[in-house]
Scaffold this motif. Structure first.
Motif, PDB file in Angstrom:
ATOM      1  N   GLU A   8      33.182  41.525  38.742  1.00 35.45           N
ATOM      2  CA  GLU A   8      32.767  42.650  39.588  1.00 35.45           C
ATOM      3  C   GLU A   8      31.645  43.436  38.917  1.00 35.45           C
ATOM      4  O   GLU A   8      30.680  43.836  39.576  1.00 35.45           O
ATOM      5  N   ILE A  70      31.246  41.866  47.653  1.00 35.33           N
ATOM      6  CA  ILE A  70      31.998  42.447  46.534  1.00 35.33           C
ATOM      7  C   ILE A  70      31.158  43.495  45.807  1.00 35.33           C
ATOM      8  O   ILE A  70      31.647  44.581  45.490  1.00 35.33           O
ATOM      9  N   HIS A 104      37.665  49.707  39.719  1.00 38.02           N
ATOM     10  CA  HIS A 104      38.292  48.388  39.741  1.00 38.02           C
ATOM     11  C   HIS A 104      39.796  48.441  40.018  1.00 38.02           C
ATOM     12  O   HIS A 104      40.345  47.494  40.566  1.00 38.02           O
TER      13      HIS A 104
END
Length: 126
Positions: A8, A70, A104
């Motif tokens: 990520e 994402i 996250h």
């Protein structure tokens, strides 16, 4: 859309660098994230194999649809959380660092409520 935190971070970095208008290269990603070029090379290989990015023969990195989804998701979380923390009086650098940690792990439900509250009461995300 379950991938590792480090992936990520790489996707978010590619998005942020691409917003600056120039071609994104591995060295730019390494510099931005403070990691070694071999680490970036390994991550790019994995992201490419999983269909998140493409790399041309010159080494330019491009987000594919799956990677862009994402990256945009994480980047939105980062902007909202860092803006909120700054509005609460947190030093901007600390706010950015803490947002990186929170973006996250925070559940979608909690993030959606924070974003809703933020937009209703502050109305401006930086």
């Amino acid at each position: 859309m379950q991938i590792r935190k480090s992936a990520e971070d790489y996707l978010e970095a590619i998005l942020m660098l691409s917003k600056q208008g120039s071609a994104v290269r591995s060295i730019d990603i390494a510099t931005m994230l403070g990691v070694s070029k071999p680490s970036v090379s390994h991550a790019m290989k994995l992201l490419r194999e999983d269909g998140y990015i493409a790399m041309d023969r010159y080494g330019t990195v491009t987000l594919l649809d799956k990677g862009a989804e994402i990256a945009n998701h994480i980047y939105e979380r980062h902007r909202v959380l860092s803006s909120l923390l700054e509005r609460l009086g947190v030093n901007p650098e600390v706010a950015r660092e803490d947002a990186c940690k929170l973006e996250h792990d925070l559940s979608d439900e909690s993030f959606d409520k924070i974003k809703e509250y933020f937009l209703r009461n502050i109305s401006e995300i930086e």
